[in-house]
Design an enzyme around this catalytic site. Sequence first.
Site, PDB file in Angstrom:
ATOM      1  N   LYS A 271      18.344  -0.613 -19.535  1.00  0.00           N
ATOM      2  CA  LYS A 271      19.622  -1.244 -19.577  1.00  0.00           C
ATOM      3  C   LYS A 271      19.778  -2.352 -18.556  1.00  0.00           C
ATOM      4  CE  LYS A 271      22.590   2.505 -21.118  1.00  0.00           C
ATOM      5  NZ  LYS A 271      23.924   3.453 -20.884  1.00  0.00           N
TER       6      LYS A 271
ATOM      7  N   ASP B  93      34.155  11.524 -22.879  1.00  0.00           N
ATOM      8  CA  ASP B  93      33.597  10.775 -23.841  1.00  0.00           C
ATOM      9  C   ASP B  93      32.496  11.180 -24.977  1.00  0.00           C
ATOM     10  OD1 ASP B  93      34.250   8.753 -25.738  1.00  0.00           O
ATOM     11  OD2 ASP B  93      33.144   7.089 -24.492  1.00  0.00           O
TER      12      ASP B  93
ATOM     13  N   ILE C 264      16.848  -3.477 -28.188  1.00  0.00           N
ATOM     14  CA  ILE C 264      17.095  -2.548 -29.008  1.00  0.00           C
ATOM     15  C   ILE C 264      18.735  -2.301 -29.390  1.00  0.00           C
ATOM     16  CG2 ILE C 264      14.842  -1.138 -28.922  1.00  0.00           C
ATOM     17  CD1 ILE C 264      16.325   0.742 -26.978  1.00  0.00           C
ATOM     18  N   GLY C 265      19.327  -2.749 -28.546  1.00  0.00           N
ATOM     19  CA  GLY C 265      20.950  -2.568 -28.471  1.00  0.00           C
ATOM     20  C   GLY C 265      21.577  -3.402 -27.631  1.00  0.00           C
TER      21      GLY C 265
ATOM     22  N   GLY D  73      25.106  -5.678 -20.709  1.00  0.00           N
ATOM     23  CA  GLY D  73      23.949  -6.351 -21.231  1.00  0.00           C
ATOM     24  C   GLY D  73      23.186  -5.652 -22.208  1.00  0.00           C
ATOM     25  N   GLU D  74      21.942  -6.314 -22.355  1.00  0.00           N
ATOM     26  CA  GLU D  74      21.116  -5.726 -23.523  1.00  0.00           C
ATOM     27  C   GLU D  74      20.624  -4.446 -23.228  1.00  0.00           C
ATOM     28  OE1 GLU D  74      19.004  -9.154 -23.624  1.00  0.00           O
ATOM     29  OE2 GLU D  74      19.918  -9.781 -25.623  1.00  0.00           O
ATOM     30  N   VAL D  75      20.141  -3.603 -24.187  1.00  0.00           N
ATOM     31  CA  VAL D  75      19.207  -2.518 -23.706  1.00  0.00           C
ATOM     32  C   VAL D  75      17.995  -2.822 -24.303  1.00  0.00           C
ATOM     33  CG1 VAL D  75      19.197  -0.006 -24.148  1.00  0.00           C
ATOM     34  CG2 VAL D  75      21.423  -0.895 -24.126  1.00  0.00           C
TER      35      VAL D  75
ATOM     36  N   GLY E 103      24.863  -3.111 -24.623  1.00  0.00           N
ATOM     37  CA  GLY E 103      25.674  -2.112 -23.930  1.00  0.00           C
ATOM     38  C   GLY E 103      26.910  -3.146 -23.323  1.00  0.00           C
TER      39      GLY E 103
HETATM   40  P1  AMP Z   1      25.036   2.278 -24.289  1.00  0.00           P
HETATM   41  O1  AMP Z   1      25.189   1.077 -23.360  1.00  0.00           O
HETATM   42  O2  AMP Z   1      24.558   3.266 -23.324  1.00  0.00           O
HETATM   43  O3  AMP Z   1      26.148   2.557 -25.315  1.00  0.00           O
HETATM   44  O4  AMP Z   1      23.756   1.641 -25.177  1.00  0.00           O
HETATM   45  C1  AMP Z   1      23.795   0.752 -26.260  1.00  0.00           C
HETATM   46  C2  AMP Z   1      22.864   0.864 -27.729  1.00  0.00           C
HETATM   47  O5  AMP Z   1      21.524   0.838 -26.893  1.00  0.00           O
HETATM   48  C3  AMP Z   1      23.119   2.526 -27.854  1.00  0.00           C
HETATM   49  O6  AMP Z   1      23.987   2.564 -28.922  1.00  0.00           O
HETATM   50  C4  AMP Z   1      21.698   2.872 -28.381  1.00  0.00           C
HETATM   51  O7  AMP Z   1      21.541   2.395 -29.727  1.00  0.00           O
HETATM   52  C5  AMP Z   1      20.862   2.259 -27.390  1.00  0.00           C
HETATM   53  N1  AMP Z   1      20.091   2.995 -26.489  1.00  0.00           N
HETATM   54  C6  AMP Z   1      20.834   3.230 -25.180  1.00  0.00           C
HETATM   55  N2  AMP Z   1      20.042   3.897 -24.476  1.00  0.00           N
HETATM   56  C7  AMP Z   1      18.936   4.169 -25.186  1.00  0.00           C
HETATM   57  C8  AMP Z   1      17.900   4.862 -24.936  1.00  0.00           C
HETATM   58  N3  AMP Z   1      17.476   5.732 -23.797  1.00  0.00           N
HETATM   59  N4  AMP Z   1      16.763   5.112 -25.847  1.00  0.00           N
HETATM   60  C9  AMP Z   1      17.044   4.341 -27.037  1.00  0.00           C
HETATM   61  N5  AMP Z   1      18.024   3.601 -27.416  1.00  0.00           N
HETATM   62  C10 AMP Z   1      18.968   3.443 -26.470  1.00  0.00           C
END
Ligand code: AMP
Length: 618
Positions: free
Chosen positions: A323, A416, A297-298, A303-305, A300
């Site tokens: 994560k 942040d 879904i994303g 690595g991938e989320v 980070g």
């Molecule tokens: P981050 O590494 O925390 O910045 O996460 C990267 C992307 O993953 C974020 O911008 C969200 O789009 C998605 N993401 C992170 N944590 C969550 C979560 N708990 N639920 C849904 N999407 C998430």
Amino acid sequence: MAALFCQCDTNYYRSASDRPSASCTRPPSAPVNALSSVNGTSVNMEWSPPSSTGGRSDIRYNVICRKCAWESSQCEACGNRIRFNPKQMGLTEPAISVINLLAHTNYTLKVEAVNGVSDLSLEPRQFISLNVTTNQAAPSQILVIKQENTSQNSVTLMWHEPDQPNGIILEYEIKYFEKVRARTSAGCGRFSQTVEIETGKSVSLRYDTTTIIWICFALVTGLIVLLAMFICKKRRCGYSKAFQDPDEEKMYYQNGHLRFPDPKIYVDPHTYEDPSQAVREFAREIEASRIKIEKVIGSGEFGEVCYGRLKLPAKREIPVALKTLKSGYTEKQRRDFLSEASIMGQFDHPNIIRLEGVVTRSKPVMIVTDYMENGSLDSFLRRHDGQFTVIQLVGMLRGIAAGMKYLSDLGYIHRDLAARNILVNSNLVCKVSDFGLSRILEDDPDAAYTTTGGKIPIRWTAPEAIAYRKFSSASDVWSYGVVMWEVTSYGERPYWNMTNRDVIKSVEEGYRLPAPMGCPAALHQLMLDCWQKDRNERPKFIQIVSVLDKLIRNPTTLKIIDTTSRLNSPFLNRNIPNFTSFASVDEWLDVIKMGRYKDNFAAAGYLSLGLVMRMNIE
Ligand code: AMP
């Protein structure tokens, strides 16, 4: 002979208490402008009086509550569990609170206005109706715990499901203490001797003298340590989960005995010589076999989320975000990655992203958190530009402020805080996230290096933190003000396309972001308070929560829109270009990156640049 009174026309009536010579009247039209705000499982609703009173002044309001199935129009009566405050029928004021609703449920609330002749009319009643969806609420308290069997080393407890589960019960948490130990800045002491506590009368304990002396000694030692901890707390050293062994659970030894205070102070994992010990202390290890990864879904920093499902002991599954740490990581990367878990694991608040646990004994290494269906707040708002009521936006801001109050109470400084670091779930609940230790340096595309060293997200950061790295809860409050601006402008970039250097200079010179289009004056005032140059003058998060609560309770205060500040703002004045260089209002709006307001300008009659200029002067 003249008649003593006139017959009423069709659909006009006199009530039984009206004089025969009184004018004929009719039922009122429906109330207008209904607004609602959902707070957990309660809804506050307000409306304005009907445009037609039917010629009478005895207007009252009745409220009808219907519970509706998801994705269907089937509705049923709400049942007698719910409460209406002040009452359901015959309200004189245009406002009501409906409480005790079920969690995560759709309701339709209808309000009708009635007067002294409504009952005489055969015309269909006219309502204004609002659909609301309640949020989550914690389950009600477990009232009775029964002790079934006790032996010397085990006890069986039984209890009933709470009266109001308010959702699927994911797990039951039992807290107990076995041992205590003290901690100073130099580290943790050894655990006390085990204190044996008799758990049931059915156990007949027969001890020899040595054992009795030993038990007395253990009890005294334990009490001394507890006393020391109590004194320590009084001196605000606090108590933290950090003092606990991960295998142990907490016990709040109640019934008139000892009760340990809640965790009070955040422990920086950096202070651990071995950071993996912090992970062990604050994060639960999850067996990889309990996790099903379903989709990415994303991405980070590490690595991938992913989205996935976590199997709980009771065979239930919950959706989770995973994560992952990409393969080929260095030991330092692994430590930095897991530091986020050891920070997150210390928090427990509905507006803070919740850590389910970590997977460290198999690959990929993962941090497991609650899944937030709507992703990060900035992109969510951009996707839904203009689609929320002011009350919904204020509700989101309230949630973020409550989460930040919790963090600042624990002594945690976020550094942040920005809409991109807030996650939103399907109920519009906002949770503060992004707690990694290295995140500002590596992760944040909005961070810029400063002359004082380090990388800082300039547009969100207080001047003293940019100038001399003075980060504090007060600098988090400054960032919170910027988040308010992002929310009320539906994800607009703060200071638009100005360079970081210009932002620093403008802010230093006293310029502040103007109120976004349609932003209630009260919200912009709160932003300006958060952006006080003197950090001691800024409100505390507790005050911000309380101001937002008041606004939610009195939605009419949100109807006053700040029309002047944007136009009179010296910040914007500096940037108002020479109008003569533009052919149209649309072109001017495009250049100042406000193209999305073209329709608003047109609808308000600002069709020529001359009119815009006059508006500015006025
Ligand atoms: P981050 O590494 O925390 O910045 O996460 C990267 C992307 O993953 C974020 O911008 C969200 O789009 C998605 N993401 C992170 N944590 C969550 C979560 N708990 N639920 C849904 N999407 C998430």
